[in-house]
Design a protein around this motif. Structure first.
Motif, PDB file in Angstrom:
ATOM      1  N   VAL A   1     -17.579  -9.925  23.981  1.00  0.00           N
ATOM      2  CA  VAL A   1     -16.678 -10.628  24.893  1.00  0.00           C
ATOM      3  C   VAL A   1     -16.208  -9.671  25.984  1.00  0.00           C
ATOM      4  CG1 VAL A   1     -14.590 -12.033  25.092  1.00  0.00           C
ATOM      5  CG2 VAL A   1     -15.906 -12.061  22.952  1.00  0.00           C
ATOM      6  N   PHE A   2     -16.554 -10.006  27.239  1.00  0.00           N
ATOM      7  CA  PHE A   2     -16.067  -9.256  28.392  1.00  0.00           C
ATOM      8  C   PHE A   2     -14.700  -9.826  28.762  1.00  0.00           C
ATOM      9  CE2 PHE A   2     -20.641  -8.576  30.192  1.00  0.00           C
ATOM     10  CZ  PHE A   2     -20.950  -7.793  29.101  1.00  0.00           C
ATOM     11  N   VAL A   3     -13.740  -8.956  28.942  1.00  0.00           N
ATOM     12  CA  VAL A   3     -12.363  -9.386  29.206  1.00  0.00           C
ATOM     13  C   VAL A   3     -11.865  -8.781  30.510  1.00  0.00           C
ATOM     14  CG1 VAL A   3      -9.987  -9.418  28.338  1.00  0.00           C
ATOM     15  CG2 VAL A   3     -11.908  -9.476  26.714  1.00  0.00           C
TER      16      VAL A   3
ATOM     17  N   GLY B   1     -16.019  -0.666  35.718  1.00  0.00           N
ATOM     18  CA  GLY B   1     -16.782  -1.745  36.327  1.00  0.00           C
ATOM     19  C   GLY B   1     -15.927  -2.962  36.611  1.00  0.00           C
ATOM     20  N   GLU B   2     -16.583  -4.097  36.691  1.00  0.00           N
ATOM     21  CA  GLU B   2     -15.899  -5.333  37.075  1.00  0.00           C
ATOM     22  C   GLU B   2     -15.021  -5.914  35.976  1.00  0.00           C
ATOM     23  OE1 GLU B   2     -18.289  -8.255  39.041  1.00  0.00           O
ATOM     24  OE2 GLU B   2     -19.526  -6.718  39.979  1.00  0.00           O
ATOM     25  N   ILE B   3     -15.279  -5.522  34.731  1.00  0.00           N
ATOM     26  CA  ILE B   3     -14.434  -5.996  33.636  1.00  0.00           C
ATOM     27  C   ILE B   3     -13.600  -4.836  33.128  1.00  0.00           C
ATOM     28  CG2 ILE B   3     -15.954  -7.879  32.974  1.00  0.00           C
ATOM     29  CD1 ILE B   3     -16.948  -6.050  30.686  1.00  0.00           C
ATOM     30  N   ASP B   4     -12.576  -5.157  32.357  1.00  0.00           N
ATOM     31  CA  ASP B   4     -11.662  -4.123  31.883  1.00  0.00           C
ATOM     32  C   ASP B   4     -11.903  -3.740  30.425  1.00  0.00           C
ATOM     33  OD1 ASP B   4     -10.077  -4.070  34.345  1.00  0.00           O
ATOM     34  OD2 ASP B   4      -9.490  -6.097  33.746  1.00  0.00           O
TER      35      ASP B   4
END
Length: 88
Positions: free
Chosen positions: A6-8, A36-39
């Protein structure tokens, strides 16, 4: 065993707090802070597909500070042990 990655995306000021809250959820084995674009990346491990929805949609998405998630279901698991055996 079903593994969901799961990218959050989280509120910047609450990333650590969100990570700790997610890590405390049943079925979440690890949470990584990433660039990157996710945390965050959360690893969810359950026995049945319905449990992925229970964990992600009903609990993880409702953690204060979570802005958005993207869930990926793993088809196969490759470990260092598996790769070494394949290359031997």
């Amino acid at each position: 065993m079903i593994t969901a990655i799961v990218f959050v995306e989280a509120e910047v000021a609450r990333i650590s707090e969100v990570a700790e809250h997610i890590a405390a959820l049943d079925a979440v084995s690890e949470v990584y802070s990433v660039t990157g674009e996710i945390d965050l990346v959360a690893m969810v491990r359950v026995r049945e597909h319905q449990e992925v929805a229970d964990v992600v949609a009903d609990r993880l998405n409702k953690v204060p500070g979570v802005l958005r998630t993207e869930t990926h279901i793993a088809f196969r698991t490759f470990s260092k042990h598996d790769l070494e055996a394949a290359l031997a």
